[in-house]
Design an enzyme around this catalytic site. Structure first.
Site, PDB file in Angstrom:
ATOM      1  N   LYS A 197       0.867  -1.182   0.000  1.00 26.82           N
ATOM      2  CA  LYS A 197       0.000   0.000   0.000  1.00 26.82           C
ATOM      3  C   LYS A 197       0.899   1.226   0.000  1.00 26.82           C
ATOM      4  CE  LYS A 197      -3.747   2.269   2.524  1.00 26.82           C
ATOM      5  NZ  LYS A 197      -4.639   2.195   3.703  1.00 26.82           N
ATOM      6  N   LYS A 250      -2.068  -1.601  -3.740  1.00 21.34           N
ATOM      7  CA  LYS A 250      -2.915  -0.400  -3.738  1.00 21.34           C
ATOM      8  C   LYS A 250      -2.027   0.833  -3.828  1.00 21.34           C
ATOM      9  CE  LYS A 250      -6.252   2.124  -0.892  1.00 21.34           C
ATOM     10  NZ  LYS A 250      -6.931   2.239   0.407  1.00 21.34           N
TER      11      LYS A 250
END
Length: 326
Positions: A197, A250
């Site tokens: 992320k 992400k």
């Protein structure tokens, strides 16, 4: 004219041939649909920075899930919009069984036992600091945060979550959560780790939706540097060893190389999170008539599959399912 032995265009000469040799496909079964849940009753609140996406009260959330199931969508990722008055340093509201989130998870599973819920484990929706961990003198304290996250994960499993999705990026959180889930006999509750992320500017509309932006500082000490890809392999190795069942990247669209990197180095399912900023850019450009929004949606999702994603968490899920029904 030279005689050409190889003519790749032969495999493009008709719709049927092109479909026959197509290497990658996106199915509605590949998609997870994020939902924003807010307090109150009988309300649907549009999110201006995410055209077509709204916050739903629980009753409307149930209606939305029913519509999506008719379209073939069966996996959802709910996110809570918590009032500021219920936030504190230690995210205590996240463990409240009568609170918005846990009550919603329980009620969704009661009314739709066949759906799969991937619940979010992070402190920021409930934190008065707006960070994913415990803040002390401006520093995000890793190990103290694990205690909060572990209890949050347990409460979600008790409410009926099928998949726990820690999005916090604290070191060791997958092992800590797996330990707590197993200790309480939630052996079949999976962990979908936000493995890579990144500290990205693409999250802006999501923070609008949850009203959860950091009150101070940024998230660069725990989310990854967008300049790094090899670091994602370290995170993937750790998450796998700690018991993750899925590995997520992400954002997705600007990190297709990272999706490919994890795909090439792991046998676990790879999840791509097609984030709010990626969605919003397509919608804004389409509203201005600059692009064909539907075609860009299809091409965007296909690019993530081609890069190696098995699963795509996307705000386009319902729209894509409606497109397939046409």
């Amino acid at each position: 004219m030279n005689h050409l032995t190889r003519r790749p265009r032969r495999n493009r000469k008709s719709d049927v041939i092109r479909d026959l040799v197509q290497e990658n496909h996106v199915s509605v079964h590949d998609l997870i649909y994020p939902l924003f849940i807010t307090e109150g009753q009988n309300q649907t609140v549009a999110i201006p920075s995410m055209p077509g996406i709204s916050r739903f009260t629980l009753d409307r959330t149930l209606d939305e899930i029913g519509q999506c199931m008719e379209l073939g969508i069966k996996t959802f990722a709910p996110f809570p919009n918590i009032p500021e008055a219920k936030k504190d340093r230690f995210a205590l509201e996240s463990k409240n069984p009568e609170g918005l989130y846990l009550k919603a998870v329980s009620e969704i599973k009661r009314q739709f036992p066949g759906v799969i819920l991937a619940t979010d484990v992070a402190m920021d929706p409930y934190s008065s600091d707006g960070h994913d961990g415990v803040v002390d003198n401006g520093e995000i304290i890793n190990d103290a945060s694990l205690e909060v996250l572990g209890q949050m994960a347990l409460a979600q499993a008790q409410a009926g979550a099928d998949i726990i999705a820690p999005s916090d990026m604290m070191d060791g959180r997958v092992a800590h959560i797996r330990n707590i889930l197993d200790k309480h006999a939630f052996y079949n509750v999976s962990i979908m780790s936000y493995t890579a992320k990144y500290a990205s500017a693409y999250y802006g509309p999501f923070r609008d939706a949850l009203e959860s932006a950091p009150k101070h500082g940024d998230k660069k000490t725990y989310q990854m540097n967008p300049a790094n890809s090899r670091e994602a392999l370290i995170e993937a190795e750790l998450d796998t060893a700690e018991g993750a069942d899925y590995l997520m990247v992400k954002p997705a669209l600007s990190y297709l190389d990272v999706i490919k990197l994890l795909r090439d180095n792991s046998n676990l399912p790879i999840v791509a999170y097609n984030v709010s900023g990626e969605y919003a850019m397509v919608k804004a450009a389409a509203q201005n008539g600059w692009i064909d929004g539907e075609k860009i949606m299809l091409e965007t999702l296909l690019s993530m599959k081609r890069a190696g994603a098995d699963i795509i968490l996307t705000y386009f899920a319902k729209e894509f399912a409606q497109y397939l029904k046409k």
